[in-house]
Design an enzyme around this catalytic site. Structure first.
Site, PDB file in Angstrom:
ATOM      1  N   TRP A  76       0.827  -1.213   0.000  1.00 54.73           N
ATOM      2  CA  TRP A  76       0.000   0.000   0.000  1.00 54.73           C
ATOM      3  C   TRP A  76       0.857   1.258   0.000  1.00 54.73           C
ATOM      4  CZ3 TRP A  76      -1.885   2.881   4.744  1.00 54.73           C
ATOM      5  CH2 TRP A  76      -0.999   2.736   5.818  1.00 54.73           C
ATOM      6  N   ASP A  77       2.160   1.091   0.235  1.00 50.96           N
ATOM      7  CA  ASP A  77       3.104   2.200   0.106  1.00 50.96           C
ATOM      8  C   ASP A  77       2.889   2.935  -1.216  1.00 50.96           C
ATOM      9  OD1 ASP A  77       3.990   0.149   1.844  1.00 50.96           O
ATOM     10  OD2 ASP A  77       6.062   0.821   1.726  1.00 50.96           O
TER      11      ASP A  77
ATOM     12  N   GLU B 279       0.665  -2.160  12.659  1.00 53.12           N
ATOM     13  CA  GLU B 279       0.896  -3.605  12.629  1.00 53.12           C
ATOM     14  C   GLU B 279       1.358  -4.166  13.970  1.00 53.12           C
ATOM     15  OE1 GLU B 279       1.914  -3.917   7.863  1.00 53.12           O
ATOM     16  OE2 GLU B 279       3.514  -3.474   9.287  1.00 53.12           O
TER      17      GLU B 279
ATOM     18  N   LYS C 242       2.644   1.459  16.110  1.00 53.23           N
ATOM     19  CA  LYS C 242       3.831   1.382  15.258  1.00 53.23           C
ATOM     20  C   LYS C 242       3.965   2.612  14.372  1.00 53.23           C
ATOM     21  CE  LYS C 242       5.914  -1.426  11.569  1.00 53.23           C
ATOM     22  NZ  LYS C 242       5.754  -2.606  10.690  1.00 53.23           N
ATOM     23  N   GLN C 243       2.862   3.035  13.755  1.00 56.17           N
ATOM     24  CA  GLN C 243       2.899   4.091  12.747  1.00 56.17           C
ATOM     25  C   GLN C 243       1.533   4.754  12.670  1.00 56.17           C
ATOM     26  OE1 GLN C 243       3.491   0.791   9.911  1.00 56.17           O
ATOM     27  NE2 GLN C 243       2.285   2.006   8.486  1.00 56.17           N
TER      28      GLN C 243
END
Length: 792
Positions: free
Chosen positions: A357-358, A500, A610-611
């Site tokens: 998905w980047d 994640e 995580k992000q």
């Protein structure tokens, strides 16, 4: 040591350099100085070999599975770059003797890698070496190298073994069958190979050309072959001040090349064509080919994108050029619609060349706004992946298209490995759940299609590809939703969101909202087509799907901001998890340090992210028809930023750019600039092991994103261009180019003014709540008031 200040004059802020050599930290310069043209990527390993090196050449789209129990990956192709050099019969290496004046540098402007130094052998003989190479942007199959050697002190014998080495592996996995090796006309070396499972045929060619003290020479060469390897050995004797120059021109072609498919060419014809092409290149030579390559970079890249920043820190300008360089190097060539962009581009073996998905969320926006033709090609790659996405949906008991978490060749379907890193508690392999339950990617792709259509107005793409992608992903979500009888609503259970560190959660806010967006988008498009082109709509055979989308979207649970503090729960359990002191990990010297203290299951039970996850919703959906949703208001965004940012470790390179944009939106300029710099330093920072497996393609896209969408304030909003800049105090001025619905624009921004210039078209845009319109002219706005309009 990496150094960014060696460029001077016209090359100021154009040079990425390494000024000290260490055989223990080779990966950094190999990756960040990689050379590429979208067709292939060449990792910048040194010519002479070292134990810790990673010598990679990847040809985009040539995926292969080495063993039945492995996943498909980009195979490490045959190597041209290694030269076995001997000085007076002894192996040349910088680990021996004494090295001075060492510099290895990538010139971003010319896309040429050079390395030079003075080396004194153990026998006290001094030699000056200079190595140069480029991967041509003008001739996409060409790799060119040059070696220059001068004796500075003594008579010396120097020899080169140079050819094609097909013994390369991917961390030990061999992807090629034994092929045919030959040397033609005493000079042209050719190696043919075929991948072991996907049957992709490749042909590698190389030729050498020598000059001695400026005069062409044709030395007698020893010829040799081994298994998967063919080379020639050359020997010379240099007296003091003698200069030897060797050019090595090489080409790569595959059976997946456009010319093969368009002309129904067999492999023998391709082999012959490739040799004839190399002969033409040899007639021109390195210097002429290099000039053509430099012109291509100027015309296609630097002239078009024209990104300038006046900053207190020169590094910022270099970082933005670094971003544009790598985005160009990863862009598939025109017409290659079956090629994507991997998470490491083609700079290393990390993530096996797979597309995540980047691409849609962090890389594609640059192309949508800067190179719509390339953006269309990348979205068409996803369109070709519909077959694999439908297959994955069917295998999991769903309808429509369930896109793979990791995608390789479009028809391959899901390519995520099942097993990953060690579990530090149990000592066993950790299972990678992303390929099974990280499902938001289907909605992410739908968002990218919508973004492309809004920014470009490309109806042809929508009719050929886009509508089908939207409808098929909506069918997936409609079948994926789970009815909660007790609460009389649809939910989504057992997923992984962007964070994640949280596996097997229910009602991840990002996933639910993006699924809702996907369903509403399909509904809107179906209604538009029903009114404008009902006959075309009938070709999709939707039946009652539109009604189903509408009904289920209305009853889909979307986590609401809490009334007490406006926090949107990341998932059903996140806000009930225990908190720990995260200072150690927020200040970590490298990512994922938390895994040294906890395993995945333990991290799953801690209030840590995580992000960017919930915050990513605001960044994306406020650009859509959901922008007026009170759940996504500025006040809610502010509170959620304040809550989630301290809990986010940025252990993914995808995270910092999103946080930078949001921080800038909220007026936290210093924080936004700090996050921008950290995003730049993911690959360009001082740590020498961050890029060993390859560059971080999403973070490189994020450098552009945080500058243009953050500091430049550029957004789309329901077919309207919005420009609300807020420069950090460290920047005095920025200038960049974008495209808006077919019109090329240049934006010049200072703290006092915004100047917009339109070329060959008209544009309407909003700034500070006011609407402006220009056609083939420019307008300058200061503190909400118009200064002047000039027409061209």
């Amino acid at each position: 040591m990496i150094n960014y200040s060696v460029g001077t004059g016209d090359l100021k802020n154009w040079i990425v350099a390494e000024t000290d050599f260490s055989a223990d930290v080779l990966g950094k310069s190999e990756a960040i100085m990689m050379l590429g043209n979208g067709y292939m990527g060449l990792r910048s390993a040194t010519e002479e070999p070292y134990i810790q090196e990673k010598r990679n050449l990847f040809i985009n789209g040539t995926f292969n599975k080495s063993q039945e129990n492995e996943v498909t990956e980009l195979p490490n192709a045959a190597d041209f770059t290694q030269l076995d050099i001997r000085v007076d019969g002894e192996r040349f290496s910088l680990e021996f003797g004494e090295t001075n004046e060492y510099i290895k540098q990538l010139n971003l402007k010319t896309a040429e890698l050079t390395r030079s130094f003075v080396w004194e052998s153990p026998k006290k003989k001094k030699l000056q070496f200079k190595f140069s190479r480029f991967v041509s942007l003008n001739n996409m199959h060409l790799i060119a190298m040059k070696v220059e050697v001068e004796s500075l002190s003594h008579s010396v014998a120097i020899s080169f073994d140079s050819g094609i080495n097909g013994q390369m592996t991917n961390s030990g996995a061999q992807h090629f069958l034994e092929g045919e090796r030959r040397i033609l006309d005493e000079r042209f070396i050719q190696l043919s190979q075929k991948t072991s499972e996907s049957d992709v045929e490749m042909v590698f060619n190389t030729v050498h050309h020598f000059r001695f003290n400026g005069e062409p020479t044709l030395p007698v060469a020893d010829k040799d072959m081994q298994r998967r390897k063919v080379w020639m050995a050359y020997e010379f004797y240099l007296e003091p001040n003698d200069k030897l120059e060797m050019e090595k021109l090489s080409t790569v072609h595959t059976s997946r090349d456009q010319v093969v498919e368009q002309n129904s060419m067999d492999f023998e014809q391709l082999r012959q064509l490739s040799i004839e092409e190399l002969k033409q290149y040899e007639e021109k030579g390195y210097d002429v080919l290099f000039k053509e390559h430099v012109k291509a970079w100027h015309d296609q890249v630097w002239k078009n994108y024209n990104f300038k920043v006046e900053s207190d820190h020169a590094f910022d300008q270099l970082a933005l050029r670094f971003s544009l360089y790598h985005l160009t190097a990863m862009q598939p060539p025109s017409g290659y619609e079956h090629l994507g962009v991997g998470a490491k581009a083609m700079s290393g073996e990390g993530y096996k060349g797979h597309t995540f998905w980047d691409l849609e969320i962090f890389i594609l926006p640059f192309f949508i706004y800067s190179n719509p033709t390339a953006a269309k090609s990348l979205l068409t790659y996803r369109y070709h992946g519909l077959a694999g996405a439908r297959k994955k949906a069917e295998e999991n008991g769903y309808a429509g298209a369930m896109y793979p978490w990791e995608m390789a060749w479009p028809e391959d379907g899901e390519t995520t490995p099942i097993w990953g890193d060690i579990d530090i508690v149990t000592g066993a392999q950790s299972k990678i759940w992303s390929g099974f339950i990280e499902q938001h990617i289907s909605a992410d792709i739908a968002f990218a299609v919508y973004q492309y259509e809004q920014v470009t107005g490309d109806k042809e793409f929508m009719e050929r590809c886009g509508y089908e992608m939207i409808f098929e992903t909506a069918k997936f979500w409609s079948s994926r939703l789970e009815w909660n009888e007790e609460r009389e609503r649809y939910e989504i259970h057992n997923v992984i969101g962007p964070d994640e560190y949280k596996e097997h959660v229910s009602n991840n806010a990002f996933t639910n909202y993006m699924a809702y967006f996907n369903l509403k988008l399909a509904e809107r498009y179906a209604e538009q087509l029903s009114a404008q082109n009902p006959q075309f709509l009938e070709t999709f055979d939707l039946g009652d799907a539109n009604l189903d989308w509408k009904t289920k979207a209305e009853k889909l649970y979307l986590p609401e901001p809490r009334t007490t503090d406006l926090i949107i729960p990341q998932d059903d359990t996140y806000l009930q998890l225990p908190e720990i002191d995260l200072a150690k990990y927020k200040n970590q010297s490298k990512v994922r340090m938390i895994y040294r203290d906890y395993n995945s299951e333990q991290i799953n039970g801690i209030q840590v992210t995580k992000q960017a996850d919930t915050l990513l919703l605001f960044y994306l959906l406020e650009q859509t028809f959901l922008q007026q949703d009170s759940r996504l208001s500025s006040a809610v965004k502010q509170e959620n930023y304040q809550f989630y940012e301290p809990r986010t470790l940025h252990d993914s390179s995808l995270s910092l750019a999103v946080h930078a944009v949001i921080a800038n939106d909220l007026g936290e300029s210093d924080t936004a600039y700090s996050l921008f710099r950290k995003a730049c330093e993911i690959d360009l920072g001082e740590q020498m092991n961050t890029s060993d497996d390859g560059i971080h393609a999403a973070a490189i896209g994020g450098i552009w994103t945080s500058a243009v969408f953050g500091f430049g304030g550029v957004r789309f909003s329901e077919s309207t261009l919005q420009i609300n800049p807020r420069l950090p105090k460290q920047w005095r001025r920025m200038q960049f180019a974008i495209c808006w619905q077919g019109t090329a624009l240049t934006l010049e921004i200072t703290h006092q003014s915004l100047k917009v210039t339109a070329y060959d078209g008209a544009v309407t845009f909003e700034t500070d709540g006011k609407t402006y319109h220009i056609q083939n002219g420019e307008i300058e706005i200061q503190i909400g008031r118009e200064i002047e309009i000039n027409s061209h």
